[in-house]
Design an enzyme around this catalytic site. Structure first.
Site, PDB file in Angstrom:
ATOM      1  N   ASP A 141      87.187  74.128  51.378  1.00 25.37           N
ATOM      2  CA  ASP A 141      86.163  73.715  50.422  1.00 25.37           C
ATOM      3  C   ASP A 141      85.647  72.331  50.793  1.00 25.37           C
ATOM      4  OD1 ASP A 141      86.587  76.062  49.013  1.00 25.37           O
ATOM      5  OD2 ASP A 141      88.081  75.145  47.692  1.00 25.37           O
ATOM      6  N   ASP A 195      91.343  78.997  52.391  1.00 20.58           N
ATOM      7  CA  ASP A 195      89.922  78.674  52.289  1.00 20.58           C
ATOM      8  C   ASP A 195      89.722  77.192  52.565  1.00 20.58           C
ATOM      9  OD1 ASP A 195      89.015  81.316  51.223  1.00 20.58           O
ATOM     10  OD2 ASP A 195      90.278  80.722  49.529  1.00 20.58           O
ATOM     11  N   ASP A 214      91.871  68.837  38.812  1.00 21.67           N
ATOM     12  CA  ASP A 214      93.009  69.132  37.940  1.00 21.67           C
ATOM     13  C   ASP A 214      94.278  68.359  38.276  1.00 21.67           C
ATOM     14  OD1 ASP A 214      93.397  70.496  40.307  1.00 21.67           O
ATOM     15  OD2 ASP A 214      93.425  72.490  39.406  1.00 21.67           O
TER      16      ASP A 214
END
Length: 454
Positions: free
Chosen positions: A77, A75, A154
């Site tokens: 982003d 993907d 994160d």
């Protein structure tokens, strides 16, 4: 040997891990390997249209990390200073989603480019920043700047930003150095970050295995202490995380690492208890074989069915529950039904498996005992069952680890491949000493017919 060498890499002594650089650094195009030719055409459209509308626009997260590794991202982003509503004004093919944090999804056929507004660190009057008493973030709609957004991510290797304006990579956390060193490091205080979102412990394991990276000691140490916090996570989310952990081609290594940190016991307590208490090694061997099988199918580009691996995960707990039912005097059919209900009801409270998954698991389980019926019409009827092939593969897997008769697998392999004449010979009733087919008594035939109905 593969697993042992993997763990030697994962558990690197603290003194061998170099600290990340604390200052922001811009890596211009000549100093990194990311090329626009590697980026999705639709992701480029989003980046360039945001840029044209005078907004900041960056590729961020796993796609940048994977591009730097020379891998094809799953993907793409995008992070921007445009609000979700402003993104929607630019793209008609856009939908705003999310409650904890609003996101814009831009649709290009089957491909979705996720566009997130930079997150801030302080709430304002219009937005909400709600934290549970145990430290978990429940809602987080605070928008901010790029500099603030960095520190809300994160891991350092997931906090690298590819700038469409000059094709540079922006690094505020030392993520590029960690990336080059193969280190997975949480941004900020690990104790606080794990309390904010305990699922980060699962993500740490998943990324370490997937990337072949080493857990930084500060990131690794608190996992043992905070594993129990996963019990506060909604079961639907843990189910989704479990699929990511075990169905991405690294299931076996992930399983071993989850067990090491006590996380597997949180996700599958009944299975972990069997692995801890049973003296013989069959359950462990069977589960390892099932994980190896899934990893091999993934590597070969074949589809993976979650219910098959989940059925293997819970097979031994099911057998223990069945034995308890049989010891109470229940017949075999009722024993399996009651045991399946017990095992699945307990597991659903932890990982909320959808009904179609649990029903498929039941089908695979309940067909196992029917494979021993190899005469008459029963094999034909079994062959017509929708989950026959999965149940047959499950039987073969059991036979490889001593849980089923290999000759039975051979019989069913020949039966599937045989022509009508061969199948008739294979399913013919046994003959007596005089060479005549033995006929069952009417009473016996009645019981057999009743068993078929059940």
């Amino acid at each position: 040997m593969v697993i042992l060498s993997f763990f030697k890499k994962i558990f690197t002594p603290a003194e061998q891990v170099k600290p990340a650089a604390p200052l922001v650094k811009i890596y211009p195009r000549p100093e990194h390997c990311i090329s626009r030719s590697q980026i999705s055409e639709n992701a480029l459209k989003v980046l360039l249209r945001l840029k044209k509308a005078n907004f900041e626009a960056y590729l961020v997260g796993g796609c940048v990390r994977d591009l730097l590794l020379g891998r094809e991202p799953k993907d793409f982003d995008v992070a921007t200073n445009a609000s979700p509503e402003q993104v929607k004004q630019i793209f008609r093919n856009c939908r705003i989603i999310g409650r904890r944090f609003r996101l814009a999804h831009v649709f290009f056929g089957r491909e979705i480019i996720e566009v997130a507004t930079f997150r801030g660190s302080e709430p304002d009057e219009a937005d909400q920043h709600v934290v549970h008493e145990d430290g978990r973030l429940l809602r987080d709609n605070v928008f901010g700047t790029l500099e603030q957004d960095v520190w809300r991510r994160d891991f350092t290797v997931n906090a690298l930003y590819y700038n469409i304006r000059d094709f540079s990579v922006v690094d505020y956390t030392g993520g590029m150095l960690d990336h080059q060193a193969g280190i997975l490091r949480l941004i900020g205080d690990p104790a606080i970050r794990y309390r904010e979102d305990p699922v980060r412990m699962l993500r740490a394991i998943r990324f370490a295995v997937k990337l072949g990276f080493t857990l930084h000691p500060d990131t690794e140490q608190p996992i043992h202490e905070y594993a129990e916090l996963l019990k506060s996570i909604p079961s639907a989310r843990l189910y989704d995380e479990a699929l990511k952990l075990f169905l991405a081609g690294y299931g076996l290594q992930t399983f071993e690492m989850l067990r090491h940190y006590g996380l597997f016991a949180i996700l599958f307590p009944a299975s972990d208890k069997c692995l801890e208490t049973l003296e013989h090694d069959f359950p462990r061997l069977f589960l390892i074989k099932a994980l190896e099988n899934s990893d091999r199918r993934f590597a070969d580009g074949k589809s993976l069915t979650p219910y098959f691996l989940l059925a293997a995960m819970l097979w031994e707990p099911l057998q223990i529950a069945v034995k308890k039912q049989l010891d109470r005097g229940e017949n075999e059919t009722i024993a399996y039904q009651n045991a399946a209900n017990e095992i699945l009801n307990n597991q659903i409270k932890i990982t909320a498996m959808p009904r179609h998954i649990t029903q498929a698991m039941r089908d695979v389980w309940f067909l196992q005992n029917k494979f021993s019926k190899t005469t008459g019409s029963r094999p034909y009827r079994l062959l017509e069952q929708p989950k026959f092939r999965a149940a047959y593969d499950f039987l073969a897997l059991r036979a490889e680890t001593g849980g089923a008769d290999p000759q039975l697998v051979t019989w069913w392999t020949r039966f599937q491949d045989g022509d009508d004449e061969q199948r008739q010979k294979m399913t013919a009733p046994p003959k007596n000493a005089s060479g005549k087919t033995r006929r069952k008594s009417s009473r016996y035939r009645s019981k057999a017919k009743q068993a078929d109905v059940e």
